[in-house]
Design a protein around this motif. Structure first.
Motif, PDB file in Angstrom:
ATOM      1  N   LYS A   1       0.835  -1.210   0.000  1.00 22.97           N
ATOM      2  CA  LYS A   1       0.000   0.000   0.000  1.00 22.97           C
ATOM      3  C   LYS A   1       0.867   1.257   0.000  1.00 22.97           C
ATOM      4  CE  LYS A   1      -4.075  -1.756   2.479  1.00 22.97           C
ATOM      5  NZ  LYS A   1      -4.854  -1.561   3.724  1.00 22.97           N
ATOM      6  N   VAL A   2       1.955   1.239   0.766  1.00 25.51           N
ATOM      7  CA  VAL A   2       2.859   2.386   0.821  1.00 25.51           C
ATOM      8  C   VAL A   2       3.452   2.650  -0.559  1.00 25.51           C
ATOM      9  CG1 VAL A   2       5.073   3.231   1.730  1.00 25.51           C
ATOM     10  CG2 VAL A   2       3.402   2.206   3.286  1.00 25.51           C
ATOM     11  N   LEU A   3       3.931   1.608  -1.213  1.00 23.66           N
ATOM     12  CA  LEU A   3       4.511   1.769  -2.551  1.00 23.66           C
ATOM     13  C   LEU A   3       3.480   2.282  -3.553  1.00 23.66           C
ATOM     14  CD1 LEU A   3       6.777  -1.396  -2.835  1.00 23.66           C
ATOM     15  CD2 LEU A   3       7.519   0.990  -2.627  1.00 23.66           C
ATOM     16  N   GLU A   4       2.268   1.753  -3.491  1.00 18.35           N
ATOM     17  CA  GLU A   4       1.213   2.200  -4.406  1.00 18.35           C
ATOM     18  C   GLU A   4       0.874   3.667  -4.179  1.00 18.35           C
ATOM     19  OE1 GLU A   4      -1.940  -0.602  -3.684  1.00 18.35           O
ATOM     20  OE2 GLU A   4      -1.027  -2.127  -4.979  1.00 18.35           O
ATOM     21  N   TYR A   5       0.807   4.070  -2.907  1.00 13.81           N
ATOM     22  CA  TYR A   5       0.493   5.470  -2.613  1.00 13.81           C
ATOM     23  C   TYR A   5       1.624   6.389  -3.070  1.00 13.81           C
ATOM     24  CZ  TYR A   5      -0.703   9.755  -0.234  1.00 13.81           C
ATOM     25  OH  TYR A   5      -0.995  11.066   0.033  1.00 13.81           O
ATOM     26  N   LEU A   6       2.863   6.010  -2.777  1.00 14.30           N
ATOM     27  CA  LEU A   6       3.994   6.854  -3.155  1.00 14.30           C
ATOM     28  C   LEU A   6       4.142   6.966  -4.667  1.00 14.30           C
ATOM     29  CD1 LEU A   6       6.684   5.905  -0.493  1.00 14.30           C
ATOM     30  CD2 LEU A   6       5.309   7.999  -0.625  1.00 14.30           C
ATOM     31  N   ALA A   7       3.632   6.000  -5.404  1.00 10.22           N
ATOM     32  CA  ALA A   7       3.672   6.078  -6.865  1.00 10.22           C
ATOM     33  C   ALA A   7       2.735   7.174  -7.380  1.00 10.22           C
ATOM     34  CB  ALA A   7       3.298   4.735  -7.477  1.00 10.22           C
ATOM     35  N   LYS A   8       1.735   7.542  -6.578  1.00 11.40           N
ATOM     36  CA  LYS A   8       0.738   8.529  -6.991  1.00 11.40           C
ATOM     37  C   LYS A   8       1.115   9.955  -6.616  1.00 11.40           C
ATOM     38  CE  LYS A   8      -2.971   5.202  -6.247  1.00 11.40           C
ATOM     39  NZ  LYS A   8      -4.126   4.875  -5.397  1.00 11.40           N
ATOM     40  N   VAL A   9       2.051  10.122  -5.673  1.00  8.19           N
ATOM     41  CA  VAL A   9       2.421  11.454  -5.193  1.00  8.19           C
ATOM     42  C   VAL A   9       3.916  11.680  -5.386  1.00  8.19           C
ATOM     43  CG1 VAL A   9       0.553  11.496  -3.481  1.00  8.19           C
ATOM     44  CG2 VAL A   9       2.816  10.668  -2.813  1.00  8.19           C
ATOM     45  N   GLU A  10       4.315  12.941  -5.347  1.00  3.09           N
ATOM     46  CA  GLU A  10       5.750  13.227  -5.476  1.00  3.09           C
ATOM     47  C   GLU A  10       6.487  12.858  -4.201  1.00  3.09           C
ATOM     48  OE1 GLU A  10       8.648  16.792  -7.006  1.00  3.09           O
ATOM     49  OE2 GLU A  10       6.767  17.352  -6.064  1.00  3.09           O
ATOM     50  N   LYS A  11       5.950  13.323  -3.066  1.00  3.86           N
ATOM     51  CA  LYS A  11       6.539  13.029  -1.758  1.00  3.86           C
ATOM     52  C   LYS A  11       5.436  13.149  -0.722  1.00  3.86           C
ATOM     53  CE  LYS A  11       8.165  17.768  -0.944  1.00  3.86           C
ATOM     54  NZ  LYS A  11       7.636  18.446  -2.094  1.00  3.86           N
ATOM     55  N   ALA A  12       5.656  12.566   0.435  1.00  4.75           N
ATOM     56  CA  ALA A  12       4.647  12.612   1.489  1.00  4.75           C
ATOM     57  C   ALA A  12       5.294  12.395   2.842  1.00  4.75           C
ATOM     58  CB  ALA A  12       3.586  11.535   1.259  1.00  4.75           C
ATOM     59  N   LYS A  13       4.610  12.807   3.869  1.00  6.05           N
ATOM     60  CA  LYS A  13       5.041  12.518   5.238  1.00  6.05           C
ATOM     61  C   LYS A  13       4.460  11.164   5.625  1.00  6.05           C
ATOM     62  CE  LYS A  13       5.428  17.204   6.923  1.00  6.05           C
ATOM     63  NZ  LYS A  13       5.126  18.090   8.055  1.00  6.05           N
ATOM     64  N   SER A  14       5.139  10.468   6.501  1.00  6.16           N
ATOM     65  CA  SER A  14       4.671   9.147   6.947  1.00  6.16           C
ATOM     66  C   SER A  14       3.258   9.216   7.508  1.00  6.16           C
ATOM     67  CB  SER A  14       5.612   8.565   8.003  1.00  6.16           C
ATOM     68  OG  SER A  14       6.856   8.277   7.446  1.00  6.16           O
ATOM     69  N   ARG A  15       2.976  10.253   8.269  1.00  6.19           N
ATOM     70  CA  ARG A  15       1.649  10.406   8.873  1.00  6.19           C
ATOM     71  C   ARG A  15       0.577  10.525   7.788  1.00  6.19           C
ATOM     72  NH1 ARG A  15       1.311  12.141  13.812  1.00  6.19           N
ATOM     73  NH2 ARG A  15       3.258  13.287  13.606  1.00  6.19           N
ATOM     74  N   ASP A  16       0.874  11.294   6.736  1.00  5.74           N
ATOM     75  CA  ASP A  16      -0.084  11.462   5.632  1.00  5.74           C
ATOM     76  C   ASP A  16      -0.304  10.148   4.883  1.00  5.74           C
ATOM     77  OD1 ASP A  16      -0.243  14.159   6.307  1.00  5.74           O
ATOM     78  OD2 ASP A  16       1.301  14.740   4.857  1.00  5.74           O
ATOM     79  N   VAL A  17       0.766   9.374   4.716  1.00  2.00           N
ATOM     80  CA  VAL A  17       0.649   8.071   4.065  1.00  2.00           C
ATOM     81  C   VAL A  17      -0.261   7.169   4.893  1.00  2.00           C
ATOM     82  CG1 VAL A  17       1.880   5.997   3.311  1.00  2.00           C
ATOM     83  CG2 VAL A  17       2.895   8.248   2.927  1.00  2.00           C
ATOM     84  N   ALA A  18      -0.049   7.154   6.204  1.00  2.00           N
ATOM     85  CA  ALA A  18      -0.851   6.306   7.098  1.00  2.00           C
ATOM     86  C   ALA A  18      -2.334   6.649   6.988  1.00  2.00           C
ATOM     87  CB  ALA A  18      -0.365   6.456   8.538  1.00  2.00           C
ATOM     88  N   VAL A  19      -2.656   7.936   6.986  1.00  4.53           N
ATOM     89  CA  VAL A  19      -4.051   8.368   6.874  1.00  4.53           C
ATOM     90  C   VAL A  19      -4.618   7.955   5.514  1.00  4.53           C
ATOM     91  CG1 VAL A  19      -5.554  10.393   6.719  1.00  4.53           C
ATOM     92  CG2 VAL A  19      -3.841  10.258   8.529  1.00  4.53           C
ATOM     93  N   ALA A  20      -3.852   8.185   4.464  1.00  4.21           N
ATOM     94  CA  ALA A  20      -4.331   7.920   3.104  1.00  4.21           C
ATOM     95  C   ALA A  20      -4.603   6.436   2.854  1.00  4.21           C
ATOM     96  CB  ALA A  20      -3.328   8.439   2.085  1.00  4.21           C
ATOM     97  N   ILE A  21      -3.784   5.568   3.448  1.00  4.99           N
ATOM     98  CA  ILE A  21      -3.963   4.136   3.188  1.00  4.99           C
ATOM     99  C   ILE A  21      -4.731   3.429   4.305  1.00  4.99           C
ATOM    100  CG2 ILE A  21      -1.913   4.048   1.724  1.00  4.99           C
ATOM    101  CD1 ILE A  21      -0.461   2.569   4.005  1.00  4.99           C
ATOM    102  N   GLY A  22      -5.088   4.178   5.348  1.00  2.86           N
ATOM    103  CA  GLY A  22      -5.899   3.607   6.425  1.00  2.86           C
ATOM    104  C   GLY A  22      -5.163   2.638   7.325  1.00  2.86           C
ATOM    105  N   GLU A  23      -3.896   2.905   7.579  1.00  2.68           N
ATOM    106  CA  GLU A  23      -3.091   2.038   8.460  1.00  2.68           C
ATOM    107  C   GLU A  23      -2.529   2.865   9.608  1.00  2.68           C
ATOM    108  OE1 GLU A  23      -2.879  -1.163   8.147  1.00  2.68           O
ATOM    109  OE2 GLU A  23      -3.613  -1.448   6.110  1.00  2.68           O
ATOM    110  N   LYS A  24      -2.071   2.186  10.666  1.00  2.00           N
ATOM    111  CA  LYS A  24      -1.457   2.876  11.798  1.00  2.00           C
ATOM    112  C   LYS A  24      -0.098   3.440  11.367  1.00  2.00           C
ATOM    113  CE  LYS A  24      -1.455  -0.532  14.652  1.00  2.00           C
ATOM    114  NZ  LYS A  24      -1.305  -1.384  15.831  1.00  2.00           N
ATOM    115  N   LYS A  25       0.244   4.618  11.896  1.00  2.00           N
ATOM    116  CA  LYS A  25       1.515   5.246  11.541  1.00  2.00           C
ATOM    117  C   LYS A  25       2.700   4.344  11.900  1.00  2.00           C
ATOM    118  CE  LYS A  25       4.423   9.332  12.011  1.00  2.00           C
ATOM    119  NZ  LYS A  25       5.623   8.628  12.392  1.00  2.00           N
ATOM    120  N   SER A  26       2.616   3.663  13.017  1.00  5.47           N
ATOM    121  CA  SER A  26       3.723   2.784  13.422  1.00  5.47           C
ATOM    122  C   SER A  26       3.928   1.663  12.405  1.00  5.47           C
ATOM    123  CB  SER A  26       3.493   2.212  14.820  1.00  5.47           C
ATOM    124  OG  SER A  26       2.291   1.463  14.859  1.00  5.47           O
ATOM    125  N   ASP A  27       2.837   1.142  11.833  1.00 12.19           N
ATOM    126  CA  ASP A  27       2.952   0.104  10.802  1.00 12.19           C
ATOM    127  C   ASP A  27       3.554   0.678   9.522  1.00 12.19           C
ATOM    128  OD1 ASP A  27       1.879  -1.742  12.551  1.00 12.19           O
ATOM    129  OD2 ASP A  27      -0.150  -1.578  11.736  1.00 12.19           O
TER     130      ASP A  27
END
Length: 74
Positions: free
Chosen positions: A13-39
């Motif tokens: 999910k992280v790789l798929e999301y990062l393919a759609k954006v230029e850059k992101a913060k870990s917290r934003d990735v967690a929210v976007a993919i619906g996972e815990k930030k620690s994961d």
């Protein structure tokens, strides 16, 4: 004490999301993919070790796919 290997589904999910954006913060990735930030942090750590993701330090820390963002030093 280590938490064990990252969940492969979260890594995907992280790789798929990062393919759609230029850059992101870990917290934003967690929210976007619906996972815990620690994961997400665990997944990013492994993906960085696998040379698929890199950290960017631009006044704050971002993550992106390896080589996707060109920095002034690259």
């Amino acid at each position: 004490m280590g938490r064990g290997p990252a969940n492969p589904e979260v890594k995907k999910k992280v790789l798929e999301y990062l393919a759609k954006v230029e850059k992101a913060k870990s917290r934003d990735v967690a929210v976007a993919i619906g996972e815990k930030k620690s994961d997400v942090d665990d997944a990013v750590k492994e993906l960085t070790a696998e040379d698929l993701v890199e950290y960017l330090y631009i006044t704050t820390t971002y993550i992106c796919l390896k080589g996707k963002v060109k920095t002034p030093n690259s």
